[in-house]
Design an enzyme around this catalytic site. Sequence first.
Site, PDB file in Angstrom:
ATOM      1  N   SER A 135       5.510   9.820 -56.837  1.00 34.75           N
ATOM      2  CA  SER A 135       5.553   8.371 -57.177  1.00 34.75           C
ATOM      3  C   SER A 135       4.560   8.160 -57.424  1.00 34.75           C
ATOM      4  CB  SER A 135       5.978   8.009 -56.157  1.00 34.75           C
ATOM      5  OG  SER A 135       5.731   6.812 -55.552  1.00 34.75           O
ATOM      6  N   TYR A 148       6.129   6.421 -46.719  1.00 33.47           N
ATOM      7  CA  TYR A 148       6.198   6.658 -48.217  1.00 33.47           C
ATOM      8  C   TYR A 148       5.434   7.456 -48.972  1.00 33.47           C
ATOM      9  CZ  TYR A 148       7.951   5.877 -52.413  1.00 33.47           C
ATOM     10  OH  TYR A 148       8.474   6.143 -53.689  1.00 33.47           O
TER      11      TYR A 148
END
Length: 243
Positions: A135, A148
């Site tokens: 990501s 995250y």
Amino acid sequence: MTGAGSGIGRSAAAALASVGFAVALIGRRAEPLLETQEAIATGGGKAHVVQADVADAASVEHAFSQIAKTFGRLDVLFNNAGRNAGAVPLEDYEVNFWNDVVATNLTGVYLCAQAAYRLMKAQSPQGGRIINNGSISAHSPRPHTVAYSATKHAVTGITKSIALDGRAFNIACSQIDIGNAATSLTERMNSGVMQANGSMAPEARMDVTHVANAVVHMACLPLDVNILNMTIMATTMPFVGRG
């Protein structure tokens, strides 16, 4: 292909099938996987559903044994399964919430990579490619996303370790860091998401097909060539200079 039931996973699975890959569709829920399989079959491709929970070691082991039995070998793993965690201030994080995010986004990536690595090392001809879905949060976090962001930074460590350790066995490992692909998970960005300064603002998104095409490009490289890390993003999203 993990997380193949929707979004990036479904699009990438279809794109890989369209260039000749026989695709194993891995995910927890059978129904969306069957929908992906049907879409691939309609396009003339081949796909096999393998239901599994990537955060469960026994489930992953069973899934990859099915893959070996069905296909005979494994050439590419797109290690795509993951979960969003929302924006939660650090002081309000609960340990169970943290553990759930880590189980899917980190342990799941590790378990699937390990299972793929074992198959690729043992098969003949030896080797293969593992592509981890990181990501842009592997480089720069959004506000209030400690779990995250931590898992995505850790995925980079997994990618680099496998890229190093896999050299002896013709196993390449890559990471694709994706920013704002237009899927159901990012629809909220049209109305506004929190920025680094605390304000809310809409963000640009890109067609998920471009992500799928990037995965195909990485997957089709010969094993003596590796894109260690690729960032693909909507050009005007606030990533470069975030903060």
